[in-house]
Design an enzyme around this catalytic site. Structure first.
Site, PDB file in Angstrom:
ATOM      1  N   ASP A  53     -49.035  64.076  12.333  1.00  0.00           N
ATOM      2  CA  ASP A  53     -49.258  63.419  13.824  1.00  0.00           C
ATOM      3  C   ASP A  53     -48.183  63.555  14.549  1.00  0.00           C
ATOM      4  OD1 ASP A  53     -50.763  61.190  15.097  1.00  0.00           O
ATOM      5  OD2 ASP A  53     -48.712  60.542  15.084  1.00  0.00           O
ATOM      6  N   TYR A  58     -42.733  62.057  21.826  1.00  0.00           N
ATOM      7  CA  TYR A  58     -41.657  62.087  20.569  1.00  0.00           C
ATOM      8  C   TYR A  58     -40.479  62.979  20.507  1.00  0.00           C
ATOM      9  CZ  TYR A  58     -45.439  59.279  18.308  1.00  0.00           C
ATOM     10  OH  TYR A  58     -46.264  58.405  17.851  1.00  0.00           O
ATOM     11  N   LYS A  91     -50.475  63.687  21.171  1.00  0.00           N
ATOM     12  CA  LYS A  91     -50.928  62.539  22.281  1.00  0.00           C
ATOM     13  C   LYS A  91     -50.401  62.838  23.569  1.00  0.00           C
ATOM     14  CE  LYS A  91     -49.858  59.394  18.638  1.00  0.00           C
ATOM     15  NZ  LYS A  91     -49.177  60.396  17.748  1.00  0.00           N
ATOM     16  N   HIS A 124     -53.210  57.125  26.069  1.00  0.00           N
ATOM     17  CA  HIS A 124     -52.780  55.899  26.301  1.00  0.00           C
ATOM     18  C   HIS A 124     -53.318  55.142  27.177  1.00  0.00           C
ATOM     19  CE1 HIS A 124     -50.059  56.227  22.818  1.00  0.00           C
ATOM     20  NE2 HIS A 124     -49.602  57.471  23.554  1.00  0.00           N
TER      21      HIS A 124
END
Length: 345
Positions: A53, A58, A91, A124
């Site tokens: 993940d 990040y 993401k 998100h």
């Protein structure tokens, strides 16, 4: 040590029979160095990890991509694994959470990860100024209206293009899921949220598990580590210590509870021993009825750890799941959250 076969869950909101490993390996900040990451990924694959993940925000995509490339090369030579046996989740950044930027952002992530496709891509429930990454997000200067219909249409297009095998969401409340489902042609396969014994989110699992929805929950902050410098309401909880002592387990009590709720999870540890424990000490035992009904359900204080990535905090970010915090709590959170975790982005 022989690799363990990890249980999987079937993602029903996909065109193919896509199975996701119950346990994944998280990569939220901060990677210590690329060499450590590569070594950890190779070790994880040898132990049996198949789900990794990550997220563009990040800063781990490049390191993970290089690690997977090297790991796959070595793994193939050792006869361990091929790409089709891996499950990679990433993401979309909130700065790219706009209809016209979804596919270019996904293509950029694939290039950085050195992959032809993702297995799962998440969004998100926030949008901010394109090209202007700030953290926390300044509500007045940077936050923009979230075009959920337009963004989700682009996510569905990414499926048609074969850029990802499944699409989903992260940090969506019941209300936000209802808004999305009202405009979606393809339902989200996964909702990745904060979930642990000290934040059990009882309403959200009930909604996601409904037959008409078929949304798999993935938990981050399973052990409430990393984003808190105060008391850890899972690892330092007296009642959970009692349960752990009874079963001869420690951290695995929280992970086992998630597993028995039908929830998947993505712990992050590059320590060989802890990686091994998160696989081998979860699936061969069970919590008791008393653990569930009298200890876990009634005697663990419930409190959300991560209120959100905006400044000031948004009162409607989690809608019906919100827990109001004091100004001092929000101020302390932003300091801690900036240092340790960006699960919201």
């Amino acid at each position: 040590m022989a690799a363990i076969e990890i249980p999987t869950v079937l993602l029903t909101n996909t065109s193919a029979q896509l199975k996701m490993p119950v346990v994944g390996m998280g990569s939220a900040p901060d990677f210590t160095c690329k060499k450590d990451t590569k070594d950890a990924i190779i070790e994880a694959i040898k132990q049996g990890y198949r789900h990794f993940d990550t997220a563009a925000a990040y800063g781990s995509d490049q390191a993970l991509g290089e690690a997977l490339k090297e790991a796959l090369k070595e793994a193939i030579e050792l006869g361990l694994v091929i790409r089709d046996e891996l499950f990679v989740t990433s993401k979309l950044m909130v700065t790219e959470n706009h209809p016209h930027l979804v596919i270019p952002a996904l293509q950029k992530s694939l290039k950085t990860l050195q992959l032809d496709y993702l297995d799962l891509y998440l969004i998100h429930p926030l949008s901010s100024q394109p090209g202007k990454f700030s953290f926390p997000i300044d509500v007045e200067a940077d936050l923009l209206p979230f075009d959920v219909k337009g963004v989700w249409e682009s996510m569905e297009e990414s499926l048609k293009l074969g850029l990802t095998k499944a699409i989903g969401v992260s940090n969506f409340s019941v209300k936000k899921l209802e808004n999305l489902l009202s405009v979606a042609t393809v339902l989200p396969a996964v909702n990745q949220v904060e979930m642990n014994l000290a934040w059990q989110q009882k309403k959200l699992p009930e909604f996601c598990n409904a037959n008409a929805h078929g949304i798999v929950l993935t938990a981050f902050s399973k052990l409430r580590k990393g984003a808190s410098r105060g008391p850890n309401e899972v690892m330092e909880n007296d009642m959970l210590k009692e349960i752990a002592d009874a079963h001869g387990k420690i951290a695995q009590v929280s992970l086992r509870w998630l597993y028995e709720q039908g929830v998947t999870f993505v712990p992050k540890s590059y320590d060989k021993g802890r990686m091994n424990q998160n696989l081998r000490h979860i699936f061969d035992w069970s919590l008791t009825k008393e653990d569930h009904e009298h200890k876990i359900s009634d005697q663990i204080k419930q409190n959300r750890l991560i209120p959100g990535p905006t400044k000031p905090g948004l009162n409607d970010l989690y809608d019906d799941e919100i827990k109001k915090k004091t100004y001092s709590e929000i101020t302390r959170f932003h300091y801690q959250y900036t240092r340790h975790a960006r699960h919201m982005i």
